[in-house]
Design a protein around this motif. Structure first.
Motif, short mmCIF file in Angstrom:
data_model
loop_
_atom_site.label_atom_id
_atom_site.label_comp_id
_atom_site.label_asym_id
_atom_site.label_seq_id
_atom_site.Cartn_x
_atom_site.Cartn_y
_atom_site.Cartn_z
N ALA A 163 6.93 -15.01 1.83
CA ALA A 163 7.76 -14.66 2.99
C ALA A 163 8.78 -13.58 2.63
O ALA A 163 9.03 -12.66 3.42
N ALA A 164 9.38 -13.69 1.45
CA ALA A 164 10.36 -12.70 1.02
C ALA A 164 9.73 -11.32 0.91
O ALA A 164 10.33 -10.31 1.31
N SER A 165 8.52 -11.26 0.38
CA SER A 165 7.80 -9.99 0.25
C SER A 165 7.55 -9.37 1.62
O SER A 165 7.74 -8.16 1.82
N PHE A 166 7.14 -10.20 2.56
CA PHE A 166 6.87 -9.73 3.91
C PHE A 166 8.15 -9.19 4.56
O PHE A 166 8.16 -8.09 5.15
N VAL A 167 9.25 -9.93 4.44
CA VAL A 167 10.50 -9.54 5.08
C VAL A 167 11.06 -8.26 4.48
O VAL A 167 11.51 -7.35 5.20
N VAL A 168 11.02 -8.14 3.15
CA VAL A 168 11.52 -6.93 2.49
C VAL A 168 10.72 -5.72 2.96
O VAL A 168 11.28 -4.66 3.28
N HIS A 169 9.41 -5.88 3.01
CA HIS A 169 8.58 -4.77 3.47
C HIS A 169 8.93 -4.36 4.90
O HIS A 169 9.06 -3.18 5.21
N ARG A 170 9.09 -5.35 5.76
CA ARG A 170 9.33 -5.04 7.17
C ARG A 170 10.67 -4.35 7.39
O ARG A 170 10.77 -3.43 8.22
N VAL A 171 11.72 -4.78 6.70
CA VAL A 171 13.02 -4.15 6.95
C VAL A 171 13.03 -2.71 6.43
O VAL A 171 13.61 -1.82 7.05
N VAL A 172 12.36 -2.47 5.29
CA VAL A 172 12.29 -1.10 4.77
C VAL A 172 11.42 -0.24 5.69
O VAL A 172 11.77 0.90 6.02
#
Length: 214
Positions: A163-172
Motif C-alpha cells: 500500500a505504501a508503494s502504491f500511495v507514494v507512486h500516486r502522490v508523485v
C-alpha cells in the motif's frame, strides 16, 4: 489478414532517418496535438518522403506508441537510477528522494504537450491504456522492491509495504501531472521539497532519519 510491422533498421543511415521521423513527430505532436498532425506532416518536418515514413512506421498511431515507450523508459531511468538498494543506507538518501521527485516533475514538463496528447489517448485507446498501466505497475513494483528492502532492514515503520508503494507512486504521479498540465501555480520547488520530506518521514523511522543526518 495480418499486417506485418516495420522492422527496426540495422544500418546507421536508416537509424538516423528513423530518429529524424521520431523527433519531428515529437515536435509536431507537442505543438499541434495528435489529431491535427498527419503522417505527411511528420514526413515533411523530418525532411523525408512519405514512403520513407511508412518504411519505419505503419501510421502515426504506431509512431506515437513508440514515442510513449521511449518516454516511459527515460522517465523510469531518470527516477530510479539514483535510488538503488545500496543507497538506502546512504546519508544522502533524503536528497536522492528529492532528486527523484524533481525528475518526475521536470521530465514531464519537457514534453508537456506530448504528455497531454498521451493522456487523452489513454482514455480512449485500449493499447495506450494497457501500456500506461504497464508503466505504472513497473514503477510501483520498483518502489515496492526498495521499500521492502528498507522494511526488512528495520529502517521503516511497520507498514503495509504494498500500500505504501502504491500511495507514494500516486502522490508523485499526481504532482508531476498537475505541473505538466499547468493545473497548479504553487511554487514548484517548494512543492517538491515538501513532498520529498513527507515521503521520507512517512516511510522511515526516526532512528533511521537520525542516522542519515550523521
Amino acid at each position: 489478414m495480418a499486417v506485418s510491422l516495420p522492422t527496426d533498421p540495422k544500418q546507421a543511415r536508416s537509424k538516423q532517418t528513423k530518429e529524424k521521423i521520431v523527433q519531428a513527430a515529437i515536435r509536431l505532436f507537442q505543438e499541434r496535438g495528435y489529431e491535427k498532425t498527419t503522417s505527411n506532416d511528420i514526413a515533411a518536418a523530418a525532411g523525408v518522403s512519405v514512403g520513407s515514413f511508412y518504411v519505419y512506421f505503419t501510421d502515426k498511431r504506431q509512431l506515437l506508441l513508440t514515442i510513449f515507450d521511449r518516454l516511459s523508459d527515460e522517465l523510469f531511468k531518470n527516477i530510479f537510477d539514483g535510488l538503488k538498494p545500496e543507497h538506502l543506507f546512504d546519508e544522502e538518501f533524503p536528497a536522492r528522494i528529492k532528486h527523484a521527485v524533481a525528475n518526475a516533475v521536470v521530465d514531464k514538463q519537457k514534453h508537456s504537450g506530448l504528455h497531454r496528447v498521451i493522456c487523452e489517448l489513454v482514455l480512449k485507446d485500449a493499447e495506450f491504456a494497457t501500456r500506461h498501466r504497464a508503466m505504472t505497475d513497473r514503477s510501483i513494483a520498483k518502489l515496492q522492491e526498495l521499500i521492502s528492502l528498507a522494511n526488512k532492514a528495520k529502517l521503516t515503520y511497520e507498514i503495509d509495504v504494498e500500500a505504501a508503494s502504491f500511495v507514494v507512486h500516486r502522490v508523485v504521479f499526481d504532482l508531476s501531472q498537475d505541473y505538466c498540465t499547468g493545473a497548479v501555480s504553487f511554487d514548484q520547488s517548494r512543492a517538491i521539497e515538501a513532498l520529498s520530506e513527507m515521503i521520507y518521514r512517512f516511510l522511515f523511522r526516526p532512528a533511521a532519519q537520525d542516522q542519515s543526518k550523521r
